[in-house]
Scaffold this motif. Structure first.
Motif, short mmCIF file in Angstrom:
data_model
loop_
_atom_site.label_atom_id
_atom_site.label_comp_id
_atom_site.label_asym_id
_atom_site.label_seq_id
_atom_site.Cartn_x
_atom_site.Cartn_y
_atom_site.Cartn_z
N GLY A 1 0.92 -1.23 0.07
CA GLY A 1 0.13 0.07 0.08
C GLY A 1 1.04 1.32 0.00
N GLY A 2 1.93 1.23 0.87
CA GLY A 2 2.80 2.36 1.17
C GLY A 2 3.66 2.54 -0.42
N ARG A 3 3.84 1.58 -1.14
CA ARG A 3 4.60 1.69 -2.27
C ARG A 3 3.52 2.46 -3.23
NH1 ARG A 3 7.18 -4.06 -3.60
NH2 ARG A 3 8.86 -4.08 -2.16
N VAL A 4 2.24 2.14 -3.44
CA VAL A 4 1.33 2.67 -4.48
C VAL A 4 1.43 4.24 -3.85
CG1 VAL A 4 -0.90 2.57 -5.20
CG2 VAL A 4 0.37 0.41 -4.90
N TYR A 5 0.94 4.36 -2.74
CA TYR A 5 0.77 5.72 -2.11
C TYR A 5 1.92 6.64 -2.63
CZ TYR A 5 0.14 9.29 1.36
OH TYR A 5 -0.19 10.21 2.17
N LEU A 6 2.76 6.20 -2.06
CA LEU A 6 4.30 6.89 -2.43
C LEU A 6 4.53 7.12 -3.64
CD1 LEU A 6 6.33 8.26 -0.24
CD2 LEU A 6 7.92 6.75 -1.24
N GLY A 7 4.42 6.00 -4.65
CA GLY A 7 4.91 5.81 -6.14
C GLY A 7 3.94 6.92 -6.73
N ILE A 8 2.63 6.69 -6.33
CA ILE A 8 1.79 7.59 -7.44
C ILE A 8 1.85 9.30 -7.06
CG2 ILE A 8 -0.72 8.38 -7.78
CD1 ILE A 8 -1.20 5.70 -7.99
N LEU A 9 1.92 9.52 -5.65
CA LEU A 9 2.26 10.93 -4.98
C LEU A 9 3.28 11.43 -5.53
CD1 LEU A 9 0.25 10.99 -1.80
CD2 LEU A 9 -0.54 11.61 -4.05
N LEU A 10 4.47 10.76 -5.17
CA LEU A 10 5.77 11.33 -5.66
C LEU A 10 5.93 11.23 -7.11
CD1 LEU A 10 8.36 9.96 -3.37
CD2 LEU A 10 7.41 12.18 -3.40
N SER A 11 5.59 10.49 -8.14
CA SER A 11 5.64 10.56 -9.40
C SER A 11 4.97 11.69 -10.06
CB SER A 11 5.64 9.20 -10.04
OG SER A 11 4.77 8.37 -9.43
N THR A 12 3.86 11.82 -9.68
CA THR A 12 2.89 12.82 -10.24
C THR A 12 3.62 14.23 -10.00
OG1 THR A 12 1.43 12.65 -8.41
CG2 THR A 12 0.65 11.67 -10.48
N SER A 13 3.92 14.25 -8.63
CA SER A 13 4.22 15.62 -8.05
C SER A 13 5.75 15.90 -8.80
CB SER A 13 4.38 15.71 -6.65
OG SER A 13 5.11 14.89 -5.97
N ILE A 14 6.63 15.04 -8.80
CA ILE A 14 7.95 15.29 -9.39
C ILE A 14 7.77 15.28 -10.96
CG2 ILE A 14 10.23 14.33 -9.80
CD1 ILE A 14 10.15 13.57 -6.89
N GLY A 15 6.94 14.45 -11.34
CA GLY A 15 6.99 14.24 -12.76
C GLY A 15 6.21 15.37 -13.60
N LEU A 16 5.07 15.80 -12.83
CA LEU A 16 4.22 16.87 -13.71
C LEU A 16 4.00 18.04 -12.88
CD1 LEU A 16 1.15 14.00 -14.21
CD2 LEU A 16 2.98 14.85 -16.04
N LEU A 17 3.96 18.03 -11.74
CA LEU A 17 3.49 19.12 -11.01
C LEU A 17 4.82 20.12 -10.91
CD1 LEU A 17 1.84 21.13 -9.19
CD2 LEU A 17 2.26 19.89 -7.32
N PHE A 18 6.01 19.55 -10.51
CA PHE A 18 7.30 19.98 -10.69
C PHE A 18 7.68 20.80 -12.06
CE2 PHE A 18 11.88 19.68 -11.19
CZ PHE A 18 12.19 20.52 -10.27
N LEU A 19 7.32 19.98 -12.94
CA LEU A 19 7.54 20.49 -14.45
C LEU A 19 6.91 21.91 -14.65
CD1 LEU A 19 9.50 19.25 -16.00
CD2 LEU A 19 7.53 18.12 -17.28
N ALA A 20 5.39 21.77 -14.02
CA ALA A 20 4.67 22.80 -14.19
C ALA A 20 4.98 23.98 -13.42
CB ALA A 20 3.12 22.41 -13.84
N ILE A 21 5.61 23.70 -12.17
CA ILE A 21 5.90 25.06 -11.74
C ILE A 21 7.05 25.71 -12.17
CG2 ILE A 21 6.72 25.83 -9.08
CD1 ILE A 21 5.06 23.48 -8.20
#
Lengths: 127, 485, 180, 144, 493
Positions: free
Chosen positions: B162-182
């Protein structure tokens, strides 16, 4: 034709260099690799020295009556480089001796096999 | 105390609390007292800023320059105020509940639990007060990291996954997309400060604005827009107070809060509506609402059903914001608050059932209402609020969203809201019905149980009561939210 | 020289290979003399033909004398070597010709040493002036390299290790396994 | 080795002193002809190695115990660096020999002589050390 | 005295190396080395101040003016790298005593520290010199000593690792020498500034193009740019712990610095990137490194090897930053040079602590260590988060600038690739986290205590540094931006 004579020297040196280089990367014997390294480096040194030569020049030791001297700077550089080279050789050979001790062979491919065994043993003993 | 000092204090209180909690780890009573006291102090600090913000004050605090021309800065504006109020208030209630729950279930590593909780709260308050997008992002990630130990609290193989999915999705979306957007926004606009009316107007082509919006919307993984919603059900392995934290107090709220904030202060509502009119966002959030509702309908596990309900409710907020009508934006802000109270009640009830009877499936709940009247009563109220039935708070926010949708002629949105309300009703009401009117199934290993521990009951009663009170006195939030439009 | 080098590539008796390397070095030294680099020739003879050979022989005595059986030319290294060589040959086309007095190196720093070293430093051997004074810092580095190598050899196969042999901790655990 | 023909020993006894003198010559003649510290160091070491080969390494070890070779190794480098540091202390830049004496040429001469001596010391120290280590290793292996 | 600082910077450790050899007593030698490293740190800091105050410093060795003599030239980049090297050196030394006592036979410890001093000398010498040949000499000093230090690792594979490094390193150095020779042939000088002025006139000759190729390949061997990285993983894995920490944080960084010097100073007046498509080649290789090495890292069971591969990937980031050849890109590369040194040093020091207590650093050795060695593991996690690029760590700052540089260059696919590759870091870092915190300790495990303070302290100084410079990156970034500006405008002048 003039180009040929003017550059022929360099070409020879380059061929020598590449023979040494080939020995380093293609040979499996650790000592032959080091021999190759020596050939490679010595050839580079010859290349340096040949660029310092000047037609009609003499050794760069000041003597009365001589006007043209070969360029001394490459000589100095190569003196240093030779020493660096022999230092590397000494170290490489010392390492070879230790490797022979530890693996009982100085053939690169045999060592690779032994190393793989080591790695598997590591995994095996822990799991 | 000057407003600046108050902001400072509000940011530092939970951090200091975390340190004290870890120091008091050995003395459980002291540790939990510290937690409660910290929560109360935090809430009173936040609420003391309320009048000022209501009068139109925007107290701010610059901590220092992190990158050249980019500071870590905090500004309290109405939306942040709203979020901070909810988070800090619910922390008190949740702490009360946690004490009962954690002790009742003999959980291990309780000190770590309270420490991480306090840090998560610190991050939430920082997100709420963030004065620019970078500050927000920093604490957004801090929230992810600090909740990871909570999600994997049990330490089992399942918790790890569960933790893997949690962290995986939250970190990858934020680093992969949000960070880029910012970074991109910063390049285009030269600033990241939250500015009313947005900072992008006239600085980039419509295509780029469109791409940026998509990056933001999907990058904010905490808002659980499909297809990046999987972390929320995965995180259900955590203890119930953590689920409450994720679903009501902090995490998903931080997600939708960021969505609304980005739409209002980075793009600007007016600017968006004249340039690209993001219809696709409507479709995706609408789809998320319906799809999640259907999955919820088909789940027998109670917490899973609640989780999908959250996913669908979050997309209400996104859809409301995407309608770009003033009233729907107001509805979006309100819905953040309303859903928080409703959902925390539901989770409290689920945890309460688990603590008392160790039941986790919907099908096991027949007749449980008679054994646990307070719990199931509160559950009923929460469920009604989710559906949007008066006299619960859910009605108010849905009404504003609908109103906004009507005003701007978004009939599709209207339709989605109506259909999903029906779906909501069909997956919540049977539970209530079964709990009170069906006969209990006799099974051999059924143990005799009554209500959950006292603090648990108190906590869920409080939140249920507030859910009703908000229907009659919605003013405290509406007044704030009105300043947004 | 090329013959020596080529036989080096093919030869399998390591002892012979070391001897060939010595010869190669000596030939290089002769070349240096031809090209007016007497100092370098002196050093190459002492080092390449002397020290290196002695070291190599010592190593051979400690390891083995024979290489394994012959291997055909290996394609990947051959390709790398050919590419490198081709690049160099390509480069030579723009080079000043051998012995050309007009080459850039005979017009910038080099001549300065030839003209000024007598008055600025003193010794008639310009190489010494440059080595010890103008570029004395390089020579310091060179001495440091020698020092490093010597200390390195001490660290690697120094004598103290022998006394330690019975102690399994300081010994390579790999070796123990080898014997087991 | 000791029971080799004694003629070898006599010849080398005769040879070794000239080699050492030659080493010194190379060391200090570097100013005028080819040569210098490095070559001198190598020749000096060669003389020693010859001695060791003829008279046995144990005898050679007595002449040059480990501490001596190690000190030799270190002191050459120290001497070289020391010259540089002294120049710095006298107010010049690092390795600026002209600080060592009033007259430019003699200062340079002094500096060069000193550093060449440093080079020679370290090089001979290094060569002897390496030789003795290899040899010690070799005999250790024979003992096994 | 302050005018003599540049010389002292290099000469001090050099002078102390033979003294260490004579002293021999391990304790005293350690003390001596420790004092030397902290003094070099003080010197490098004051040099950085000087450079920031009054611009580039030059220092003539032996009083000879360049290009006749050898000259030290210290600009902002150089001073910055000096500080990195000496700071890492002094922290690692503080940490070293216990770790070295455990991993290296007692009678060799003094030799080991002598080697360390020489390696430090070499790295500092490379950084400060303004002469391409002198650079080679010091490169060899540092290389030879690092071969020896690596080979002193306990595993027998340390020997072969060192041997392969020696072969590859020497090939690299020889290539470099060929490149220098070709440049010298066409210009007649070895001084960097002098070369820079002569270079534009002859830049389009084949000789110079070949020289550039040889220099680049040679240096890339040293800095382990994919696919020339083959020597690195084993060397880092089997070297003694403190050596790994030191080399990972400094040696490749200095190699990158050499590349910067060659491309942006020596070839400063030339648009190098136009020649031979160097920009595209470097960029492609860097991206390959980021992905390939990170992917390999995921599958490693040995944590040191895992982070060794991660280092290769991170070198890719640095080179990528440089290959944009824009001010932001250069600044990103330089800042990542600094940041990566900090975070990798943190991680490898932490792994050294694990090795001290557990005897190994495989993932299995870390099961349940989160509660048994809380401080050590927490520091490793901080380093790991920084590798991922989580905000509030230095890694975030680097990534921010890298992405920005990519976007500025209108290369948004590259920006996407940067963030994607950092997602790979999550996976391998999280393997460690899960092992340490979510796996129970093996049942027959002996009780393990936290490492002594002398090791924890440097470890946490590093960990806190990676947080501090992540929060307040203004100072470091200002230096990096300035440095980038200078480099892009020719440098050294």
């Amino acid at each position: 034709m003039e180009t040929f004579y003017g550059l022929f020297n360099y070409w020879i040196v380059i061929v020598l260099m590449m023979m040494g280089f080939y020995m380093v990367i293609a040979q499996h014997n650790l000592i032959k690799k080091i021999i190759g390294l020596n050939v490679f480096q010595v050839s580079v040194f010859v290349f340096y020295i040949s660029m310092s030569k000047i037609k009609g020049g003499t050794a760069p030791i000041l003597t009365d009556g001589i006007e043209i001297y070969s360029n001394p700077l490459p000589h100095v550089l190569i003196l240093t480089a030779i020493v660096v080279g022999v230092a590397t050789t000494a170290l490489g050979l010392a390492l070879t001796v230790r490797i022979k001790d530890a693996f009982d062979t100085i053939e690169d491919d045999e060592i690779a096999i032994l190393e793989k065994e080591d790695q598997e043993r590591e995994r095996g003993t822990i799991s | 105390m000057s407003p600046e000092t108050t902001i400072q204090a509000a940011l530092l209180t939970p951090v200091i609390g975390a340190v004290l909690i870890s120091l008091c780890g050995r003395w459980t009573n002291l540790r939990e007292t510290v937690t409660l006291v910290t929560a109360v102090i935090l809430f009173s600090l936040v609420i003391s800023l309320y009048p000022l913000v209501l009068e139109g004050g925007r107290p701010s605090l610059v901590v220092g320059e992190m990158l050249p021309n980019l500071s870590i800065a905090f500004t309290v504006e109405p939306l942040g105020m709203l979020f901070a109020c909810i988070a800090s208030f619910l922390w008190i209630v949740n702490s009360l509940y946690s004490i009962g729950y954690m002790r009742g279930n003999n959980e291990k590593n309780q000190t770590r639990f309270y420490v991480c909780f306090a840090i998560a709260l610190a991050s939430s308050v920082a997100i709420a007060f963030a004065g620019n997008m970078m500050t927000l992002f920093i604490f957004y990630e801090a929230l992810t990291i600090s909740t990871y130990p909570l999600v994997t609290h049990a330490g089992t193989e399942k918790a790890k996954r569960g933790g893997r999915v949690y962290l995986g999705i939250l970190l990858s979306t934020s680093i992969g997309l949000l960070f880029l957007a910012i970074v991109w926004t910063w390049m285009i606009a030269g600033t990241l400060d939250f500015t009313p009316g947005g900072i992008l107007e006239g600085k980039a082509s419509n295509t780029i604005i469109g791409i940026l919006l998509a990056l933001y919307m999907f990058g904010i993984g905490k808002a659980a827009l499909m297809p990046f919603h999987r972390w929320l059900p995965a995180a259900m392995v955590a203890p119930t107070p953590v689920s409450a934290l994720l679903h009501a107090v902090a995490v998903v709220k931080a997600g939708v809060f960021t969505v609304v904030k980005v739409i209002i202060y980075i793009f600007g509502v007016d600017f968006l509506s004249v340039t690209i009119d993001p219809d696709w966002l409507l479709y995706i959030s609408g789809f998320t609402i319906l799809a999640a509702s259907i999955i919820a309908l088909r789940s027998d596990n109670l917490k899973r059903r609640l989780a999908y309900s959250t996913i669908s409710q979050l997309s209400y907020v996104i859809m409301a914001a995407a309608i770009l009508a003033p009233l729907s934006v107001l509805g979006a802000a309100l819905h953040i608050a309303v859903h928080a109270f409703g959902k925390i009640t539901l989770f409290f009830a689920a945890g309460s059932i688990y603590t008392a009877s160790h039941k986790t499936e919907v099908s096991q709940l027949d007749g449980i209402g008679r054994r646990m009247p307070w719990t199931m009563g509160a559950f009923a109220i929460g469920a009604l609020s989710m559906i949007g039935v008066p006299p619960t708070a859910g009605f108010i926010s849905k009404w504003y969203i609908l109103h906004g949708a009507f005003d701007s002629g978004q009939m599709l949105a209207v339709g989605i809201i109506i259909v999903s309300s029906l779906l909501n009703a069909s997956y919540f009401l049977p539970i209530v019905h079964a709990a009170f009117f069906k006969k209990e199934i006799e099974s051999p290993n059924h143990d005799d149980h009554g209500e959950a521990p006292f603090t648990v009951v108190i906590a869920l009663t409080v939140t249920a009561t507030i859910t009703i009170l908000l229907f009659f006195f919605p003013g405290i939030f509406i007044d704030l939210a009105r300043q947004l439009i | 020289m090329a013959v020596t080098a080529f036989s080096l590539v093919r030869i399998h008796n390591l002892f012979a290979a070391v001897m060939m390397l010595g010869i190669y070095s000596l030939l290089a030294a002769v070349l240096y003399v031809v090209m007016d680099a007497v100092d370098v020739a002196f050093t190459e003879a002492a080092v390449g033909a002397g020290i290196s050979t002695v070291l190599m022989l010592g190593t051979l005595a400690l390891t083995t004398r024979m290489d394994k059986e012959a291997k055909p030319l290996v394609p990947v290294p051959l390709a790398i070597v050919t590419a490198t060589g081709a690049l160099l040959i390509y480069a030579t086309l723009d080079m000043p010709h051998y012995g050309d007095p007009g080459a850039p190196i005979h017009h910038h720093v080099g001549p300065y040493y030839i003209e000024k070293s007598a008055s600025e430093v003193g010794p008639p051997n310009i190489v010494t002036s440059v080595l010890a004074s103008y570029r004395g810092y390089d020579t310091l580095g060179e001495v440091t390299v020698v020092f490093t190598a010597a200390v390195g050899v001490m660290a690697l196969i120094g004598r103290s290790r022998r006394r330690k042999k019975p102690d399994p901790k300081s010994e390579n655990h790999g070796r123990k396994e080898q014997q087991a | 080795m000791l029971n080799r023909a004694s003629i070898l020993r006599v010849v080398s006894k005769l040879l070794i002193p000239p080699i050492m003198v030659f080493a010194l010559y190379v060391q200090f003649h570097g100013d005028f002809g080819p040569g210098g510290g490095f070559q001198a160091g190598v020749i000096f070491a060669a003389a020693f190695i010859l001695y060791a080969l003829i008279f046995g390494v144990d005898n050679a070890r007595k002449v040059a115990p480990a501490w001596l070779t190690r000190t030799l190794l270190a002191s050459g480098l120290l001497l070289y660096t020391g010259v540089g540091v002294v120049a710095m202390m006298l107010g010049g830049d690092f390795l600026d020999y002209s600080m060592l004496a009033t007259d430019q040429k003699s200062a340079q001469h002094l500096g060069i002589t000193l550093i060449e001596l440093g080079v020679g010391t370290t090089v001979s120290g290094a060569m002897i050390t390496i030789f003795l280590i290899f040899d010690g290793r070799l005999r250790a292996e024979k003992d096994d | 005295m302050s005018t003599q600082l540049p010389a002292l910077q290099v000469v001090l450790p050099l002078l102390m190396a033979p003294i260490a050899l004579i002293i021999r007593n391990p304790r005293f030698v350690w003390m001596l080395t420790l004092i030397v490293t902290w003094t070099t740190l003080a010197i490098s800091l004051s040099l950085l101040m000087q450079v920031l105050d009054s611009g580039t410093i030059t220092y003539r060795i032996g009083g000879w003016a360049a290009p006749w003599g050898i000259e030290y030239v210290l600009d902002k980049v150089g001073a910055f790298v000096l500080v990195i090297v000496s700071a890492i050196g002094s922290l690692v030394m503080t940490y070293a005593r216990r770790s070295v006592e455990q991993e290296i036979p007692a009678e060799r410890i003094y030799l080991f520290y002598t080697m360390f001093l020489l390696c430090l000398t070499g790295l500092l010498g490379i950084t400060i010199t303004g002469d391409v040949f002198n650079l080679f000499v010091f490169l060899e000093i540092s290389s030879l000593s690092s071969y020896v230090m690596i080979s002193l690792g306990r595993d027998r594979r340390a020997l072969t690792a060192a041997y392969r490094y020696l072969i590859m390193g020497t090939i690299g150095a020889t290539f470099y020498i060929i490149g220098v020779g070709l440049m010298y042939m066409m210009t007649g000088t070895l001084n960097m500034a002098d070369l820079a002025t002569l270079m534009p006139a002859i830049a389009d000759t084949r000789v110079i193009q070949a020289a550039l190729a040889f220099l680049t390949v040679g240096i890339c061997l040293k800095l382990a740019l994919f696919p020339l990285h083959l020597w690195l993983p084993n060397a880092y894995t089997y070297a003694p712990s403190m050596v790994t920490a030191f080399l990972a944080a400094t040696a490749t960084k200095v190699a990158v610095y050499i590349l910067i010097r060659i491309i942006f100073t020596v070839f400063g007046g030339v648009n190098v990137f136009e020649i031979l498509g160097l920009q595209n080649i470097l960029m492609t290789l860097a991206i390959f490194a980021m992905f390939a090495a990170s992917t390999i890292a995921i599958y490693q069971d040995n944590a040191k090897r895992m982070f060794a591969y991660s280092s290769i990937a991170q070198v890719g980031y640095i080179i990528l930053g440089l290959s944009f050849a824009s001010e932001t890109g250069m600044a990103a590369g330089i800042i990542h040079l600094f940041n990566h040194a900090i975070m990798k040093c943190t991680i490898f020091l932490g792994l050294g602590c694990v090795a001290l207590r557990m005897g190994g650093v495989s993932i299995r050795d870390m099961y349940g260590l989160g509660t048994r060695m809380p401080w050590t593991m927490a520091a490793i996690v901080v380093g790991g988060l920084s590798l991922i690029g989580i905000p509030m760590t230095v890694g975030f700052v680097s990534k921010w600038y890298l992405v920005r540089a990519a976007l500025e260059a209108d290369m948004w696919p590259v920006a996407v690739l940067i963030v994607l590759s950092s997602l790979l870091a999550i996976i391998y870092v999280w393997r460690i986290v899960e092992a340490a915190y979510l796996k129970p300790a093996p049942e027959n495990a002996e009780p393990v205590s936290e490492v002594p303070l002398s090791m924890l302290l440097p470890l946490w100084v590093m960990a806190l540094a990676s947080i501090y410079f992540g929060l307040d990156a203004t100072n470091t970034l200002t230096i990096a931006l300035d440095a980038a500006d200078i480099l892009l405008n020719g440098g050294l002048q």
